[in-house]
Scaffold this motif. Sequence first.
Motif, short mmCIF file in Angstrom:
data_model
loop_
_atom_site.label_atom_id
_atom_site.label_comp_id
_atom_site.label_asym_id
_atom_site.label_seq_id
_atom_site.Cartn_x
_atom_site.Cartn_y
_atom_site.Cartn_z
N LEU A 178 0.93 -1.22 0.00
CA LEU A 178 -0.03 0.17 -0.32
C LEU A 178 0.87 1.30 0.18
N THR A 179 2.18 1.31 0.30
CA THR A 179 3.03 2.39 0.43
C THR A 179 4.01 2.18 -0.82
N ARG A 180 3.52 3.17 -1.82
CA ARG A 180 4.61 3.38 -3.02
C ARG A 180 4.44 4.59 -3.37
N ALA A 181 5.53 5.13 -3.82
CA ALA A 181 5.62 6.40 -4.32
C ALA A 181 6.61 6.52 -5.50
N PRO A 182 6.86 7.61 -6.43
CA PRO A 182 7.76 7.74 -7.41
C PRO A 182 9.33 7.89 -6.55
N ALA A 183 10.34 7.37 -7.22
CA ALA A 183 11.47 7.34 -6.39
C ALA A 183 11.99 8.75 -6.78
N VAL A 184 12.88 9.51 -6.03
CA VAL A 184 13.31 10.84 -6.19
C VAL A 184 14.78 10.98 -5.18
N SER A 185 15.61 11.68 -5.81
CA SER A 185 17.04 11.87 -5.21
C SER A 185 16.69 13.11 -4.26
N ARG A 186 17.55 13.23 -3.43
CA ARG A 186 17.58 14.31 -2.46
C ARG A 186 18.15 15.61 -3.09
N VAL A 238 16.22 18.88 -24.94
CA VAL A 238 16.36 18.25 -23.58
C VAL A 238 16.91 19.39 -22.59
N THR A 239 16.30 19.32 -21.66
CA THR A 239 16.75 20.54 -20.55
C THR A 239 17.41 19.80 -19.42
N LYS A 240 17.99 20.68 -18.59
CA LYS A 240 18.75 20.13 -17.61
C LYS A 240 17.94 19.41 -16.59
N LEU A 241 16.86 19.85 -16.42
CA LEU A 241 15.85 18.80 -15.62
C LEU A 241 15.45 17.58 -16.11
N GLU A 242 15.41 17.51 -17.29
CA GLU A 242 14.87 16.37 -18.14
C GLU A 242 16.01 15.34 -18.06
N LEU A 243 17.35 15.79 -18.32
CA LEU A 243 18.46 15.07 -18.12
C LEU A 243 18.76 14.52 -16.70
N ALA A 244 18.54 15.15 -15.81
CA ALA A 244 18.73 14.68 -14.35
C ALA A 244 17.52 13.72 -13.91
N ARG A 245 16.52 13.92 -14.58
CA ARG A 245 15.26 12.97 -14.17
C ARG A 245 15.58 11.72 -15.08
N PHE A 246 16.30 11.63 -16.15
CA PHE A 246 16.74 10.45 -17.05
C PHE A 246 17.59 9.83 -16.04
N TYR A 247 18.56 10.38 -15.44
CA TYR A 247 19.84 9.65 -14.65
C TYR A 247 19.11 9.18 -13.42
N ASP A 248 18.36 9.80 -12.62
CA ASP A 248 17.55 9.53 -11.65
C ASP A 248 16.88 8.31 -11.73
N SER A 249 16.26 8.18 -13.14
CA SER A 249 15.41 6.90 -13.27
C SER A 249 16.05 5.76 -13.61
N VAL A 250 17.18 5.90 -14.35
CA VAL A 250 18.11 4.89 -14.76
C VAL A 250 19.35 4.43 -13.80
N ALA A 251 19.34 5.00 -12.66
CA ALA A 251 20.41 5.10 -11.69
C ALA A 251 20.54 3.50 -11.39
N PRO A 252 19.27 2.60 -11.10
CA PRO A 252 19.39 1.28 -10.73
C PRO A 252 20.10 0.35 -11.68
N TRP A 253 19.98 0.74 -13.14
CA TRP A 253 20.60 -0.21 -14.18
C TRP A 253 22.16 0.51 -14.16
#
Length: 758
Positions: free
Chosen positions: A462-470, A486-501
């Motif tokens: 029941l406790t789930r949320a989008p991952a986000v870096s600090r 592509v903006t700086k925010l979009e690139l940062a979000r890309f790296y945040d999302s692919v970090a586990p890989w």
Amino acid sequence: MAIHVEDHPVEYSDFEGTIQKKQYGAGTVIVWDRGTWEPVGDPKESMNAGKLVFRLHGEKLAGLWELVRITKPGDREDQWILFKKRDEWARPLADFDVIKAFPDSVTTNPLGLIEHREPKAGQPTRKPEPELDLAAAIAAPLPAKLEPQRATLASSLPAGGDWITEAKLDGYRMLARVDKGRVRLFTSGGHDWTKKLASLAAEVESLPVSSGWLDGEIVVLKDGLPDFGALQDAIDGSANKDIVFFLFDMPYLDGRDLRNVPLWARRVLLAGLLEGDSERIRFSQDFEAPPAQVFEAAAGLGLEGLMLKRRDARYESGRTQTWLKAKCRLRQELVICGFTARGGKIGEVGSLLLGYYEGSDGRRLHDAGSVGTGWDARTARDLWKRLAPLESDSAPFDVAVAKSRRWSRRAAGSERWVRPELVAEVEFAEWTTDGVVRQASFKGLRVDKPARRVVREDGQTLTRAPAVSRIKVTHPERIIDSSSGVTKLELARFYDSVAPWMLPHLKDRPVAMVRAPDGIEGEQFFQKHVERTGMPGIKAHDRKLWPNHPPLLTIDTVDALMSAAQMNAVEFHTWNSTVRRIDKPDRVIFDLDPGEGVKWPHVQEAALLVQTLLNELGLQAWLKTSGGKGLHVVVPLTPRLDYDAVKAFSKAFVRHLANTIPERFSATSGASNRIGRVYVDYLRNGKSQTTAAAFSARARRGMGVSVPVSWEQLPELKSGAQWTVQTAREYLSFAAQDPWAAYWTTTQSLASAIRRLQ
């Protein structure tokens, strides 16, 4: 979630007690609430339409409620979602949880009607929609093509503003172009799928539309939920008729351009067109509830996530901030069964090895994979202190999973096993078919739950949320690449999302970053060492590691990766050795760089020839796109030989290729030496030389990404930059398995290959 079951006798409403296991309705039953219900409108028609609104008069529940069907006739279960509609009785879940406030039976603890205890005179909190206004519509001819509007991945749910909330459907984006009643179906990339989906196109033609563009998603529903695998099977198979087209927008209709009309008004028009009884063409329902509550419900149902769209938004082709997508992640407790040291450093935990109990008696401990992110150095030391006293000689698993089937990296022989007594709470993307967690992140220890009670909780989290870096991203609007936007925010979000890989490819390896403070069209520079500006989380190693040079850097955590992105790092290049054995490379890389006039099929052929020669030398190799023009062939090694020996082998290998097939290969750098040929770069195998890491973006027009692929995928590749910052993450979300899973556990030496090559 609500399941429609068969009618029960009225007398059953008073039953309380325990129903034995394996019996219908097994478990403890109480009368939690009682009262009457009052339908709004004709309840039979509403049931048939799949949307039933009613008012409750109970001891705990009151006001307007709504049941929305999420299955279709013929599905195994008739599943609905129950929502509290916004009215005078609605209260934010953060302020009041009725289940926690009143957990007991009303039979033993009667309360009386809540409408008598707490009479309300207020009005519904949601204002009615204004009268439909199409003043912004423009008379215009039907466009031949239309690029769809795309959503930006959200790191958190919007805290304010007026948003339309829909379920994020796990399917394919599809647009229908209607011209004089004839329909053509196009993918988001513009490919015509009308023939593939002929029966679906015929269904769209039955709508009362003469001309227009309809935007939506095609899915196949299994038990009411989208099943992406089933959709892939259905597109080219006999189950084609099972494909359902959920429509959510309509930018053109009957000679009018509606793109400047507010979204809510476009959807009112669209819903009016879909009032028929087609099971294959449906309206994508929005939910009148706070996004956080809908997200919680979506996560509980196992949906992919939510789409959040500004109610007043215009329709804009391309990626926008007025459409957001929030993805769900799983979360549960897992037993800690072992650990590894961080970078070989005694005293700090680098990863936790996990498990859970299964079986009818709950006694078999199943390997659940590992987690290597989510803590800082202090927590790493604390975990070590807690786990070291529990060490044992062998793995505690009753059901083990082969290392080659695990997604995350685990160095062979580095495991330190413990008695399974401690419990960790872990967030992750999904379970693999082997029962292993993917893309896991540590959230904390659970001291309140015995390890023996930890079981796999499929579909019950029941406790789930989008991952986000600090890490906070400054100047998010800065354009990194003007060609793609592509903006700086979009690139940062890309790296945040692919970090586990990406992190397994970065962890413990000296890194060089390509930074572009003014975007890739401005000045770029390499950074290999620490500087005064600093990047929190990035580790600077002792100078003794590489005498007479500045300290080497490694990126080992999500926050370190995001810190680099915040400081305008675009590319990440790594050494062929780790800091633990800095002088002994654990891989050889062959960079296939096509010269002028080389067509892509020749690059693919070159990769196969390199693989064939390596196989003849007894070496296994893995493949990845470079993110640029070429491909990278990577050979894992047992780290025994030094850099000079490994580089000498790679040089001899490349020269053998060039001498054997000179019309295809060049072993000499320089543009004039490789016209019409593929240059295989062996120089990257020297000490301190680097290669773009897997999942790194490239500072080139289009922002290509280096992506690991299987050899079976090679014929399907179109270029070395097949995936970009804007498309790679979507591709990864559909990946069923890691094509490099066996890479991490492959042990092979160059000694025999060197002898054969001489």
